[in-house]
Enzyme design. Structure first.
Site, PDB file in Angstrom:
ATOM      1  N   CYS A  81      47.816  35.883  36.624  1.00  0.00           N
ATOM      2  CA  CYS A  81      48.069  35.165  37.484  1.00  0.00           C
ATOM      3  C   CYS A  81      48.146  34.026  36.680  1.00  0.00           C
ATOM      4  O   CYS A  81      47.304  34.007  35.621  1.00  0.00           O
ATOM      5  CB  CYS A  81      46.799  35.277  38.123  1.00  0.00           C
ATOM      6  SG  CYS A  81      46.349  33.752  39.529  1.00  0.00           S
ATOM      7  N   CYS A  85      41.439  30.037  36.873  1.00  0.00           N
ATOM      8  CA  CYS A  85      39.915  30.422  37.592  1.00  0.00           C
ATOM      9  C   CYS A  85      38.863  30.474  36.845  1.00  0.00           C
ATOM     10  O   CYS A  85      39.022  31.696  35.965  1.00  0.00           O
ATOM     11  CB  CYS A  85      40.071  30.816  39.376  1.00  0.00           C
ATOM     12  SG  CYS A  85      40.977  30.559  39.813  1.00  0.00           S
ATOM     13  N   CYS A  88      37.894  33.938  36.554  1.00  0.00           N
ATOM     14  CA  CYS A  88      38.102  34.984  37.315  1.00  0.00           C
ATOM     15  C   CYS A  88      39.097  36.480  36.542  1.00  0.00           C
ATOM     16  O   CYS A  88      39.256  35.594  34.930  1.00  0.00           O
ATOM     17  CB  CYS A  88      39.851  34.872  37.992  1.00  0.00           C
ATOM     18  SG  CYS A  88      40.083  36.064  38.500  1.00  0.00           S
ATOM     19  N   CYS A 125      40.750  45.943  53.088  1.00  0.00           N
ATOM     20  CA  CYS A 125      41.047  44.366  52.586  1.00  0.00           C
ATOM     21  C   CYS A 125      41.857  44.689  51.086  1.00  0.00           C
ATOM     22  O   CYS A 125      41.486  45.420  50.876  1.00  0.00           O
ATOM     23  CB  CYS A 125      39.651  43.835  52.238  1.00  0.00           C
ATOM     24  SG  CYS A 125      38.769  43.538  53.331  1.00  0.00           S
ATOM     25  N   CYS A 156      42.665  42.642  56.121  1.00  0.00           N
ATOM     26  CA  CYS A 156      41.869  41.136  55.941  1.00  0.00           C
ATOM     27  C   CYS A 156      43.196  41.630  54.785  1.00  0.00           C
ATOM     28  O   CYS A 156      43.705  42.882  53.946  1.00  0.00           O
ATOM     29  CB  CYS A 156      41.276  41.661  54.974  1.00  0.00           C
ATOM     30  SG  CYS A 156      40.726  39.584  54.588  1.00  0.00           S
ATOM     31  N   CYS A 216      38.601  34.270  56.479  1.00  0.00           N
ATOM     32  CA  CYS A 216      37.424  34.528  56.173  1.00  0.00           C
ATOM     33  C   CYS A 216      37.133  33.947  54.646  1.00  0.00           C
ATOM     34  O   CYS A 216      38.360  33.961  54.013  1.00  0.00           O
ATOM     35  CB  CYS A 216      38.173  36.333  54.947  1.00  0.00           C
ATOM     36  SG  CYS A 216      36.616  36.878  54.346  1.00  0.00           S
ATOM     37  N   ARG A 288      28.526  38.109  54.087  1.00  0.00           N
ATOM     38  CA  ARG A 288      28.963  40.039  53.039  1.00  0.00           C
ATOM     39  C   ARG A 288      28.262  39.105  52.004  1.00  0.00           C
ATOM     40  O   ARG A 288      28.771  38.150  51.040  1.00  0.00           O
ATOM     41  CB  ARG A 288      30.147  40.158  52.879  1.00  0.00           C
ATOM     42  CG  ARG A 288      30.954  41.397  51.985  1.00  0.00           C
ATOM     43  CD  ARG A 288      32.353  41.412  52.212  1.00  0.00           C
ATOM     44  NE  ARG A 288      33.376  41.773  53.571  1.00  0.00           N
ATOM     45  CZ  ARG A 288      33.424  40.472  53.433  1.00  0.00           C
ATOM     46  NH1 ARG A 288      35.018  40.291  53.686  1.00  0.00           N
ATOM     47  NH2 ARG A 288      34.438  41.087  54.995  1.00  0.00           N
TER      48      ARG A 288
END
Length: 350
Positions: A81, A85, A88, A125, A156, A216, A288
């Site tokens: 990616c 972040c 991450c 998901c 999802c 979500c 969740r």
């Protein structure tokens, strides 16, 4: 062709009776009054027993069955990616040992979905480590959505930022939920992420809503933010109109090689408070327990369920971090006397 693959009617949260005034609770109806920072801060400051009592009252009013939803998360495209972040391990710029992979094949994704269904998951998901998907990526994900929907599972996806037309395409394919987290409060956001701005996240959520999908959306706590910033984060979530149907709350898992690798753990009771405030301010959402459950342990997880958490990521692996084994989760819920949500029984209507 399965009719759920082509139906584009908006998703509507099923109504439940609220305790106060016996009114119908439906988060697609605008609240008469927005949550203020002061009101949410006051919830956080309540004595813990009082906060837990209020959260449990709210939880019972909106979820009288008291069941726990199982969601399985599979990384359909891992690593590489371009974003930064700070939490991450999939960011290409960090040296975390996570190798970039190509998008999984349709056959592999459907096999994973079938295994999730056999294990008792309600929702499947699919996560991809993209800043934003290209249109050719969307075409491949559409086939995955249709295949998973044909199994009777809720679907999802979390694929990064979306353009309006991309959101419409996913909705037309039958995608039930799109995940796009706010992560934290707007004033703390730039301490963790610099490659996009907060408004980018809000824009994607707007596109998802406009396309008729359910949202979500949650975040990560324990990244070094203050309580005031956790208050601001939950206040923003609760004041989305409507607020998310699904709210994942992650407990930071510090990963070696990321900027947050040395971050000190959040006080577990503060995490429990965060769950309780999420339940009170977003009463009909599935709250969740997401990443970091292993670090919390059984006792804290039990307190989170008491505070109103009623969904977990289920399985041995999340995107790149480990998760409690399925047998462990079922044993914990059995010891607590908690029911599992009936498999494939959706809470949204199409």
């Amino acid at each position: 062709m399965n009719p759920t693959q082509t139906n584009t009617k908006p998703l509507v949260q099923l109504q439940r009776k609220a305790a106060a005034g016996n009114e119908l609770a439906n988060n697609t109806v605008a609240k008469p009054e927005a949550w203020s920072l002061t009101a949410v801060a006051a919830l956080f400051s309540l004595p813990l027993n009082q906060l837990m009592w209020r959260a449990q009252e709210t939880h019972r009013a909106y979820f009288p069955d008291g069941d726990i939803e199982f969601a399985t998360l599979v990384s359909i495209k891992t690593g590489g990616c371009p974003e930064d972040c700070g939490y991450c391990p999939q960011a290409a710029r960090y040296h975390t040992g996570v190798e970039a992979t190509k998008l999984m094949t349709l056959e592999a994704v459907l096999a994973a979905a079938q295994a999730a269904k056999a294990a008792g998951s309600n929702r499947f998901c699919m996560g991809a480590a993209w800043r934003e998907p290209k249109d050719r990526d969307i075409e491949k994900v559409v086939a995955m959505i249709r295949g998973v929907k044909a199994m009777g599972l809720e679907t999802c996806a979390t694929l990064g930022m979306l353009e309006p037309e991309q959101a419409k395409t996913l909705s037309a394919a039958g995608l039930d939920f799109y995940n796009h987290n706010l992560d934290t409060s707007e004033d703390f956001y730039s301490e963790v992420i610099q490659t996009r701005v907060y408004q980018d996240r809000l824009d994607t959520i707007d596109h998802v809503r406009a396309a008729g999908m359910s949202v979500c959306c949650g975040g990560i706590v324990g990244m070094g933010e203050s309580r005031a910033q956790r208050v601001a984060f939950l206040t923003r979530l609760a004041n989305l109109n409507p607020y998310p149907e699904s709210v994942p709350i992650n407990h930071l898992v510090p990963v070696i090689g990321t900027p947050l690798e040395a971050q000190k753990p959040l006080d577990p009771l503060e995490f429990v408070r965060t769950i309780a405030v999420a339940r009170i301010t977003m009463p009909s959402a599935r709250v969740r327990l997401s990443a970091g459950r292993q670090e919390l342990g059984r006792a804290v997880q039990a307190m989170c369920f008491q505070a109103g958490a009623n969904s977990i990521f289920y399985g041995e692996q999340l995107l790149t971090t480990s998760n409690p084994e399925a047998e462990y989760d079922r044993a914990l819920l059995a010891d607590l006397g908690l029911k599992v949500k009936e498999t494939y029984k959706a809470e949204v209507e199409i």
